[in-house]
Scaffold this active site. Structure first.
Site, mmCIF file in Angstrom:
data_model
loop_
_atom_site.group_PDB
_atom_site.id
_atom_site.type_symbol
_atom_site.label_atom_id
_atom_site.label_comp_id
_atom_site.label_asym_id
_atom_site.label_seq_id
_atom_site.Cartn_x
_atom_site.Cartn_y
_atom_site.Cartn_z
ATOM 1 N N HIS A 1 74.470 -13.632 56.631
ATOM 2 C CA HIS A 1 75.456 -14.404 57.108
ATOM 3 C C HIS A 1 75.082 -14.840 58.703
ATOM 4 O O HIS A 1 75.996 -14.806 59.517
ATOM 5 C CB HIS A 1 76.659 -13.325 57.310
ATOM 6 C CG HIS A 1 76.991 -13.007 55.839
ATOM 7 N ND1 HIS A 1 77.690 -13.782 54.997
ATOM 8 C CD2 HIS A 1 76.617 -11.740 55.009
ATOM 9 C CE1 HIS A 1 77.941 -13.179 53.835
ATOM 10 N NE2 HIS A 1 77.369 -12.001 54.046
ATOM 11 N N GLY B 1 49.231 4.785 69.616
ATOM 12 C CA GLY B 1 50.746 4.870 69.862
ATOM 13 C C GLY B 1 51.652 4.576 68.620
ATOM 14 O O GLY B 1 52.154 5.249 68.194
ATOM 15 N N ARG B 2 51.141 3.311 68.349
ATOM 16 C CA ARG B 2 51.988 2.716 67.166
ATOM 17 C C ARG B 2 51.609 3.369 65.807
ATOM 18 O O ARG B 2 52.311 2.930 64.787
ATOM 19 C CB ARG B 2 52.021 1.126 67.215
ATOM 20 C CG ARG B 2 50.505 0.778 67.147
ATOM 21 C CD ARG B 2 50.381 -0.762 67.515
ATOM 22 N NE ARG B 2 49.131 -1.180 67.597
ATOM 23 C CZ ARG B 2 48.318 -0.994 68.733
ATOM 24 N NH1 ARG B 2 48.924 -0.473 69.886
ATOM 25 N NH2 ARG B 2 47.048 -1.416 68.844
ATOM 26 N N LYS C 1 52.267 -4.731 83.773
ATOM 27 C CA LYS C 1 52.529 -3.252 84.484
ATOM 28 C C LYS C 1 51.887 -3.253 85.638
ATOM 29 O O LYS C 1 52.501 -2.583 86.747
ATOM 30 C CB LYS C 1 51.916 -2.371 83.527
ATOM 31 C CG LYS C 1 52.634 -1.981 82.266
ATOM 32 C CD LYS C 1 51.735 -0.572 81.814
ATOM 33 C CE LYS C 1 51.944 -0.575 80.086
ATOM 34 N NZ LYS C 1 51.243 0.474 79.181
ATOM 35 N N GLU D 1 51.563 -5.593 68.236
ATOM 36 C CA GLU D 1 50.751 -5.076 69.402
ATOM 37 C C GLU D 1 49.311 -4.794 68.634
ATOM 38 O O GLU D 1 48.331 -4.884 69.410
ATOM 39 C CB GLU D 1 51.218 -3.718 69.975
ATOM 40 C CG GLU D 1 50.823 -3.178 71.027
ATOM 41 C CD GLU D 1 51.595 -2.184 71.761
ATOM 42 O OE1 GLU D 1 51.716 -2.134 72.926
ATOM 43 O OE2 GLU D 1 51.742 -0.979 70.774
ATOM 44 N N GLU E 1 58.739 4.271 82.376
ATOM 45 C CA GLU E 1 60.111 4.539 81.876
ATOM 46 C C GLU E 1 60.171 5.938 81.438
ATOM 47 O O GLU E 1 61.423 6.520 81.808
ATOM 48 C CB GLU E 1 60.441 3.916 80.592
ATOM 49 C CG GLU E 1 60.656 2.255 80.943
ATOM 50 C CD GLU E 1 59.081 1.407 80.618
ATOM 51 O OE1 GLU E 1 57.979 2.076 80.919
ATOM 52 O OE2 GLU E 1 59.040 0.294 80.277
ATOM 53 N N LYS F 1 52.102 9.639 75.214
ATOM 54 C CA LYS F 1 50.539 9.768 74.946
ATOM 55 C C LYS F 1 49.693 9.912 76.312
ATOM 56 O O LYS F 1 48.917 10.668 76.416
ATOM 57 C CB LYS F 1 50.117 8.609 73.936
ATOM 58 C CG LYS F 1 48.549 9.013 73.400
ATOM 59 C CD LYS F 1 48.187 7.852 72.724
ATOM 60 C CE LYS F 1 46.589 7.803 72.510
ATOM 61 N NZ LYS F 1 45.939 6.948 71.909
HETATM 62 O O1 F6P Z 1 53.014 -0.489 76.994
HETATM 63 C C1 F6P Z 1 52.501 -0.359 75.741
HETATM 64 C C2 F6P Z 1 52.476 1.063 75.202
HETATM 65 O O2 F6P Z 1 51.226 1.472 75.721
HETATM 66 C C3 F6P Z 1 52.467 1.135 73.606
HETATM 67 O O3 F6P Z 1 50.900 0.961 73.217
HETATM 68 C C4 F6P Z 1 52.857 2.703 73.594
HETATM 69 O O4 F6P Z 1 53.191 2.881 72.139
HETATM 70 C C5 F6P Z 1 53.932 2.798 74.540
HETATM 71 O O5 F6P Z 1 53.298 1.841 75.795
HETATM 72 C C6 F6P Z 1 54.102 3.990 75.242
HETATM 73 O O6 F6P Z 1 52.938 4.654 75.482
HETATM 74 P P1 F6P Z 1 52.826 5.968 76.037
HETATM 75 O O7 F6P Z 1 53.011 7.003 74.572
HETATM 76 O O8 F6P Z 1 51.680 6.441 76.541
HETATM 77 O O9 F6P Z 1 54.158 6.615 76.809
#
Ligand code: F6P
Length: 500
Positions: free
Chosen positions: A359, A242-243, A474, A328, A190, A184
């Site tokens: 289990h 995002g979520r 971050k 979150e 990452e 987003k």
């Molecule tokens: O670090 C948390 C976060 O911002 C989440 O809220 C989000 O879903 C995820 O990282 C990924 O963010 P993006 O879609 O901007 O890469």
């Protein structure tokens, strides 16, 4: 108004001094309880008979929700009022499952692209590169509805850990793999690092970036600067958190997997839950009732965690997805106006697939001194696509185990001779069941949890749509990347970073 300031909260706390819910047996054997503590929406059935509350408290909780004007707040939120105050944004994911969406340019671009790649059949693998909300939702749905997925094979890369991406390079042919870079913000370390490695891999194999890679983002300019051409960029609104974003182009891999008809059924399931959430009165509103139970267990009975156990392997990723969704969204320390919360919000969300979990950590659920309210999720029928002889019997074992665990948790069992065999009981659970793992019911179940999360946030009077808590880590990681001896680091951190 915070939960602690709600006048009904004080009434309930006062009543609680004279009530004891440690033993549930006097409640759960009451025949009337089935009609008063069970809810249905089409084939989705919710059984809260084993929760630690009586009819009087349930009515008080309903009044508590009414006192917060929850229905009005839900309407405002869905109609586009900017309720995410800290980011000055509205909450737009509900519109993505409405029929009106099918007339939008956003939908047409997404659908044309999906149809095009499906008809050409050039790609044997689809790889989504994203993390958090740009990964967990599509990954969870991919597993939940696997049997409805048509080729190609869909894979997910999230972590910066190089192991996963190297597995992709071994498994996939660069000329037959589509990479969806889903971010987003288009600034997540990452995702961008993994995307860079993929772009280099493609270039090494003489495959052009814009043949094999597309971007999903709300910051088009950043994707353009990165090298994507305009037609390969699929935008999502910045007002879709995002979520909550799996319904947008973030769910492109779901659309590719399911095909248009099943994908529309998936959206319809969610829309059906939304309509119930918006229109049903508080008394019978399933997401609001379940949100009230979150609050009841968390704030009145002081249970700091909530366990989710799906009795279906298809939902193996559901607890991880729900964990991000609730923790979150509602893992906050201040209210919507920035004032410190007087009562805590989100419980710790955790869980694992049943019967496997029986289990493992069920020992803790049955005899640990901490109580974990538990959601037991189970489809009542096996998938009609599973056809080996005896599959019904296996599925029946799932149902039997699900109910047996709920009974054992609630009822307990006394052993006066051997304390090791003593079960205190009084451990609450909710059974959520539906007919079969179809796109419609999985869509409905996901929207149910989203709406529980939102309703809980409204009851706590917090902002369920921002996530400032992820930022500090971050920032420090960025500083360290620039200078391992940054002056603000502790001596222990410097020693850790500078060891050979
Ligand atoms: O670090 C948390 C976060 O911002 C989440 O809220 C989000 O879903 C995820 O990282 C990924 O963010 P993006 O879609 O901007 O890469």
């Amino acid at each position: 108004m915070q939960l602690a300031d709600n006048p009904i909260t004080k009434i309930i706390l006062e009543k609680l001094k004279h009530k004891d819910f440690r033993n549930l047996n006097h409640l759960i054997f009451d025949e009337k309880r089935s009609s008063e503590f069970q809810y249905e929406l089409l084939d989705l059935k919710i059984d809260i008979t084993r929760q630690s509350l009586d009819k009087e408290i349930k009515e008080d909780l309903i009044n508590l929700a009414k006192e917060t004007k929850i229905k009005k707040k839900i309407s405002e939120l869905i109609s586009g009022v900017k309720v995410n105050l800290s980011e000055n944004r509205s909450v737009d994911h509900f519109s993505l499952r409405k029929e009106e969406r099918f007339k939008t340019q956003e939908w047409k671009k997404l659908r044309n692209f999906v149809q095009n790649i499906s008809s050409k059949n050039n790609f044997k693998h689809i790889v989504n590169i994203g993390i958090g909300g740009s990964d967990l939702g599509p990954l969870m749905v991919n597993k939940a509805l696997k049997s409805f997925y048509k080729v190609p094979d869909i894979l997910y890369v999230s972590n910066i850990d190089p192991t996963k991406i190297s597995e992709i390079f071994v498994k996939c042919n660069p000329k037959e793999t589509l990479f969806i870079v889903t971010s987003k913000s288009f600034s997540t370390l990452e995702t961008l690092e993994n995307a860079k490695i993929v772009a280099e891999w493609l270039s090494k194999h003489k495959v052009s970036l814009n043949y094999s890679m597309v971007a999903v983002t709300s910051v088009r300019k950043k994707a353009l600067d990165w090298g994507f051409k305009d037609s390969n960029i699929f935008e999502i609104s910045e007002n879709v958190g995002g979520r909550y974003s799996l319904w947008s182009s973030v769910g492109m891999s779901i659309f590719i997997g399911l095909g248009e008809d099943n994908y529309k059924n998936f959206l319809l399931g969610a829309r059906t839950m939304d309509e119930h959430f918006i229109n049903e009165e508080v008394e019978n509103n399933i997401p609001i009732i379940l949100a009230l139970l979150r609050i009841w267990n968390r704030n009145f009975l002081n249970r700091n965690n909530h366990c989710i156990v799906p009795y279906t392997d298809n939902l193996s990723k559901f607890p991880a997805w729900a964990q991000q969704l609730e923790m979150e969204s509602n893992g906050k320390g201040v209210d919507i106006n920035g004032a410190t919360l007087k009562m805590p919000a989100s419980p710790i969300i955790w869980g694992e697939v049943g019967t496997n979990a029986q289990h493992s950590f069920f020992q803790f659920l049955h005899q640990g001194l901490e109580v974990s309210p538990t959601d037991i999720l189970v489809p009542r029928k096996p998938l009609s696509t599973i056809c080996f002889k005896g599959s019904e019997k296996n599925h029946e074992y799932l149902l039997i185990n699900a109910i047996a665990q709920a009974e054992a948790l609630a009822r307990g069992s006394v052993d006066l001779i051997n304390q090791n065999k003593n079960f205190l009981g009084g451990r609450p659970s909710t059974i959520i069941s539906w007919e079969e793992n179809t796109p419609f019911y999985i869509g409905m179940l996901i929207a149910l949890y989203e709406n529980i999360t939102i309703a809980s946030g409204l009851l706590w009077n917090i902002n369920s749509f921002d996530q400032w808590g992820v930022e500090l880590g971050k920032t420090i990681a960025n500083k360290i990347s620039n200078d391992k001896n940054d002056k603000d680091l502790t001596p222990a951190a410097k020693k850790f970073l500078n060891q050979k």
